[in-house]
Write a protein that holds these residues in place. Sequence first.
Motif, PDB file in Angstrom:
ATOM      1  N   SER A  73       0.829  -1.206   0.000  1.00  0.00           N
ATOM      2  CA  SER A  73       0.000   0.000   0.000  1.00  0.00           C
ATOM      3  C   SER A  73       0.862   1.255   0.000  1.00  0.00           C
ATOM      4  O   SER A  73       1.978   1.261   0.528  1.00  0.00           O
ATOM      5  CB  SER A  73      -0.914   0.012   1.229  1.00  0.00           C
ATOM      6  N   GLU A  74       0.336   2.319  -0.595  1.00  0.00           N
ATOM      7  CA  GLU A  74       1.032   3.605  -0.565  1.00  0.00           C
ATOM      8  C   GLU A  74       0.845   4.310   0.775  1.00  0.00           C
ATOM      9  O   GLU A  74       1.572   5.244   1.093  1.00  0.00           O
ATOM     10  CB  GLU A  74       0.518   4.505  -1.693  1.00  0.00           C
ATOM     11  N   LYS A  75      -0.134   3.867   1.540  1.00  0.00           N
ATOM     12  CA  LYS A  75      -0.430   4.499   2.823  1.00  0.00           C
ATOM     13  C   LYS A  75       0.461   3.917   3.922  1.00  0.00           C
ATOM     14  O   LYS A  75       0.928   2.785   3.829  1.00  0.00           O
ATOM     15  CB  LYS A  75      -1.903   4.281   3.189  1.00  0.00           C
ATOM     16  N   PHE A  76       0.661   4.718   4.981  1.00  0.00           N
ATOM     17  CA  PHE A  76       1.402   4.249   6.146  1.00  0.00           C
ATOM     18  C   PHE A  76       0.460   3.461   7.050  1.00  0.00           C
ATOM     19  O   PHE A  76      -0.659   3.897   7.330  1.00  0.00           O
ATOM     20  CB  PHE A  76       1.993   5.423   6.925  1.00  0.00           C
ATOM     21  N   GLN A  77       0.926   2.322   7.507  1.00  0.00           N
ATOM     22  CA  GLN A  77       0.112   1.491   8.386  1.00  0.00           C
ATOM     23  C   GLN A  77       0.157   2.024   9.817  1.00  0.00           C
ATOM     24  O   GLN A  77       1.158   2.588  10.252  1.00  0.00           O
ATOM     25  CB  GLN A  77       0.621   0.048   8.353  1.00  0.00           C
ATOM     26  N   PRO A  78      -0.952   1.866  10.556  1.00  0.00           N
ATOM     27  CA  PRO A  78      -0.979   2.359  11.943  1.00  0.00           C
ATOM     28  C   PRO A  78       0.029   1.606  12.824  1.00  0.00           C
ATOM     29  O   PRO A  78       0.045   0.388  12.847  1.00  0.00           O
ATOM     30  CB  PRO A  78      -2.423   2.060  12.387  1.00  0.00           C
ATOM     31  N   LEU A  79       0.842   2.364  13.501  1.00  0.00           N
ATOM     32  CA  LEU A  79       1.791   1.846  14.483  1.00  0.00           C
ATOM     33  C   LEU A  79       1.841   2.850  15.627  1.00  0.00           C
ATOM     34  O   LEU A  79       1.494   4.022  15.445  1.00  0.00           O
ATOM     35  CB  LEU A  79       3.177   1.685  13.866  1.00  0.00           C
ATOM     36  N   PRO A  80       2.275   2.431  16.806  1.00  0.00           N
ATOM     37  CA  PRO A  80       2.417   3.411  17.900  1.00  0.00           C
ATOM     38  C   PRO A  80       3.304   4.583  17.469  1.00  0.00           C
ATOM     39  O   PRO A  80       4.281   4.397  16.738  1.00  0.00           O
ATOM     40  CB  PRO A  80       3.069   2.587  19.017  1.00  0.00           C
ATOM     41  N   PHE A  81       2.956   5.781  17.915  1.00  0.00           N
ATOM     42  CA  PHE A  81       3.686   6.984  17.521  1.00  0.00           C
ATOM     43  C   PHE A  81       5.169   6.872  17.849  1.00  0.00           C
ATOM     44  O   PHE A  81       6.025   7.375  17.124  1.00  0.00           O
ATOM     45  CB  PHE A  81       3.074   8.197  18.224  1.00  0.00           C
ATOM     46  N   HIS A  82       5.493   6.176  18.932  1.00  0.00           N
ATOM     47  CA  HIS A  82       6.893   6.007  19.352  1.00  0.00           C
ATOM     48  C   HIS A  82       7.352   4.556  19.162  1.00  0.00           C
ATOM     49  O   HIS A  82       8.135   4.042  19.967  1.00  0.00           O
ATOM     50  CB  HIS A  82       7.065   6.416  20.817  1.00  0.00           C
ATOM     51  N   TYR A  83       6.913   3.906  18.104  1.00  0.00           N
ATOM     52  CA  TYR A  83       7.241   2.485  17.955  1.00  0.00           C
ATOM     53  C   TYR A  83       8.752   2.243  17.873  1.00  0.00           C
ATOM     54  O   TYR A  83       9.266   1.241  18.381  1.00  0.00           O
ATOM     55  CB  TYR A  83       6.519   1.880  16.743  1.00  0.00           C
ATOM     56  N   GLU A 132      13.214  -3.171  11.510  1.00  0.00           N
ATOM     57  CA  GLU A 132      14.142  -2.487  10.612  1.00  0.00           C
ATOM     58  C   GLU A 132      13.617  -2.487   9.178  1.00  0.00           C
ATOM     59  O   GLU A 132      13.729  -1.476   8.469  1.00  0.00           O
ATOM     60  CB  GLU A 132      15.517  -3.166  10.666  1.00  0.00           C
ATOM     61  N   ASP A 133      13.023  -3.600   8.747  1.00  0.00           N
ATOM     62  CA  ASP A 133      12.460  -3.666   7.403  1.00  0.00           C
ATOM     63  C   ASP A 133      11.286  -2.697   7.255  1.00  0.00           C
ATOM     64  O   ASP A 133      11.140  -2.033   6.217  1.00  0.00           O
ATOM     65  CB  ASP A 133      11.996  -5.090   7.089  1.00  0.00           C
ATOM     66  N   ILE A 134      10.465  -2.626   8.273  1.00  0.00           N
ATOM     67  CA  ILE A 134       9.322  -1.694   8.249  1.00  0.00           C
ATOM     68  C   ILE A 134       9.817  -0.260   8.167  1.00  0.00           C
ATOM     69  O   ILE A 134       9.293   0.557   7.394  1.00  0.00           O
ATOM     70  CB  ILE A 134       8.437  -1.903   9.498  1.00  0.00           C
ATOM     71  N   LYS A 135      10.825   0.069   8.948  1.00  0.00           N
ATOM     72  CA  LYS A 135      11.399   1.424   8.898  1.00  0.00           C
ATOM     73  C   LYS A 135      11.906   1.750   7.497  1.00  0.00           C
ATOM     74  O   LYS A 135      11.669   2.850   6.983  1.00  0.00           O
ATOM     75  CB  LYS A 135      12.546   1.548   9.910  1.00  0.00           C
ATOM     76  N   ASP A 136      12.601   0.807   6.862  1.00  0.00           N
ATOM     77  CA  ASP A 136      13.148   1.051   5.527  1.00  0.00           C
ATOM     78  C   ASP A 136      12.045   1.310   4.506  1.00  0.00           C
ATOM     79  O   ASP A 136      12.145   2.229   3.681  1.00  0.00           O
ATOM     80  CB  ASP A 136      13.991  -0.149   5.078  1.00  0.00           C
ATOM     81  N   VAL A 137      10.979   0.514   4.565  1.00  0.00           N
ATOM     82  CA  VAL A 137       9.866   0.683   3.621  1.00  0.00           C
ATOM     83  C   VAL A 137       9.192   2.034   3.839  1.00  0.00           C
ATOM     84  O   VAL A 137       8.869   2.750   2.875  1.00  0.00           O
ATOM     85  CB  VAL A 137       8.844  -0.463   3.774  1.00  0.00           C
ATOM     86  N   ARG A 138       8.997   2.404   5.080  1.00  0.00           N
ATOM     87  CA  ARG A 138       8.318   3.668   5.383  1.00  0.00           C
ATOM     88  C   ARG A 138       9.189   4.865   4.980  1.00  0.00           C
ATOM     89  O   ARG A 138       8.677   5.881   4.485  1.00  0.00           O
ATOM     90  CB  ARG A 138       7.951   3.716   6.871  1.00  0.00           C
ATOM     91  N   PHE A 139      10.510   4.774   5.178  1.00  0.00           N
ATOM     92  CA  PHE A 139      11.393   5.859   4.740  1.00  0.00           C
ATOM     93  C   PHE A 139      11.359   6.022   3.229  1.00  0.00           C
ATOM     94  O   PHE A 139      11.423   7.133   2.706  1.00  0.00           O
ATOM     95  CB  PHE A 139      12.825   5.600   5.203  1.00  0.00           C
ATOM     96  N   HIS A 140      11.272   4.908   2.525  1.00  0.00           N
ATOM     97  CA  HIS A 140      11.177   4.978   1.056  1.00  0.00           C
ATOM     98  C   HIS A 140       9.885   5.693   0.656  1.00  0.00           C
ATOM     99  O   HIS A 140       9.888   6.515  -0.280  1.00  0.00           O
ATOM    100  CB  HIS A 140      11.213   3.582   0.464  1.00  0.00           C
ATOM    101  N   LYS A 141       8.796   5.421   1.347  1.00  0.00           N
ATOM    102  CA  LYS A 141       7.529   6.093   1.053  1.00  0.00           C
ATOM    103  C   LYS A 141       7.643   7.598   1.301  1.00  0.00           C
ATOM    104  O   LYS A 141       7.128   8.409   0.531  1.00  0.00           O
ATOM    105  CB  LYS A 141       6.411   5.516   1.931  1.00  0.00           C
ATOM    106  N   LYS A 167      -0.268  10.933   7.223  1.00  0.00           N
ATOM    107  CA  LYS A 167      -1.033  10.225   8.253  1.00  0.00           C
ATOM    108  C   LYS A 167      -0.287   8.978   8.711  1.00  0.00           C
ATOM    109  O   LYS A 167       0.290   8.261   7.908  1.00  0.00           O
ATOM    110  CB  LYS A 167      -2.408   9.842   7.693  1.00  0.00           C
ATOM    111  N   ASN A 168      -0.311   8.739  10.025  1.00  0.00           N
ATOM    112  CA  ASN A 168       0.269   7.544  10.652  1.00  0.00           C
ATOM    113  C   ASN A 168       1.796   7.528  10.663  1.00  0.00           C
ATOM    114  O   ASN A 168       2.394   6.463  10.856  1.00  0.00           O
ATOM    115  CB  ASN A 168      -0.243   6.261   9.981  1.00  0.00           C
ATOM    116  N   VAL A 169       2.456   8.664  10.447  1.00  0.00           N
ATOM    117  CA  VAL A 169       3.912   8.675  10.580  1.00  0.00           C
ATOM    118  C   VAL A 169       4.274   8.663  12.063  1.00  0.00           C
ATOM    119  O   VAL A 169       3.510   9.127  12.908  1.00  0.00           O
ATOM    120  CB  VAL A 169       4.567   9.894   9.893  1.00  0.00           C
ATOM    121  N   SER A 170       5.426   8.128  12.377  1.00  0.00           N
ATOM    122  CA  SER A 170       5.861   8.024  13.769  1.00  0.00           C
ATOM    123  C   SER A 170       6.613   9.280  14.186  1.00  0.00           C
ATOM    124  O   SER A 170       6.918  10.152  13.366  1.00  0.00           O
ATOM    125  CB  SER A 170       6.768   6.805  13.941  1.00  0.00           C
TER     126      SER A 170
END
Length: 211
Positions: A92-102, A128-137, A155-158
């Motif tokens: 998905s192009e959207k950020f998935q919900p995670l705790p703000f300070h995950y 770490e993989d989730i962080k990499d994908v989100r940084f790419h987005k 929306k949903n950025v940490s």
Amino acid sequence: MATASEPHASAFSAAELEFLAEDEVIEIVPNMRMDPLNFISGDFGPFRPQIATEVPLWLAVALKKRGKCTIRAPEWMSVDKLSQVLEAERDSEKFQPLPFHYVEISRLLFDHAREDIPDIYMVRSLIEDIKDVRFHKIGTGLEIIKDRTYALKLKNVSAMEANIVRPFITSALETFYKLNSSEIMQESDNVSNRQPQATHRAGQRRQLKDR
């Protein structure tokens, strides 16, 4: 904190973000009996052996260091949950919900309660993989900012992600605003200069009609 001479520096340091994250509530299992603890931020306890209770992360870490409890990893830190989040982030192009300070919560638990986290190496790898994908987005999203952009909603950025991207976005939007303001002022000046000329021509036309 970033200073005026460091406009592109992060708003907060990693240590400051961890300090803010320490107020997040987490569950512990005490191995001792203790009356409630009274702090400015609130009252926590009473504590009874093997009876789970919720406390701020800073208190959980303090008790853990003294061998007074074990810490229960949050539900979102399980391999199954993180695998689902990673798959959804990739699809998905959207950020998935995670705790703000995950990021900060996981780092604190890795540092102070690693033996309490099931499958810690897999959990660490997935985060770490989730962080990499989100940084790419985030990087892809920043590429679409144009000179007519006045605001940007992510929306949903940490906390960590917002902290990294905020200085760049703020600087870019301020630059766009200044450039657009200059263009508007120039257009306004051009209109003002044309108005006397138009008035003069209108006066000449009236004089010709009167003749």
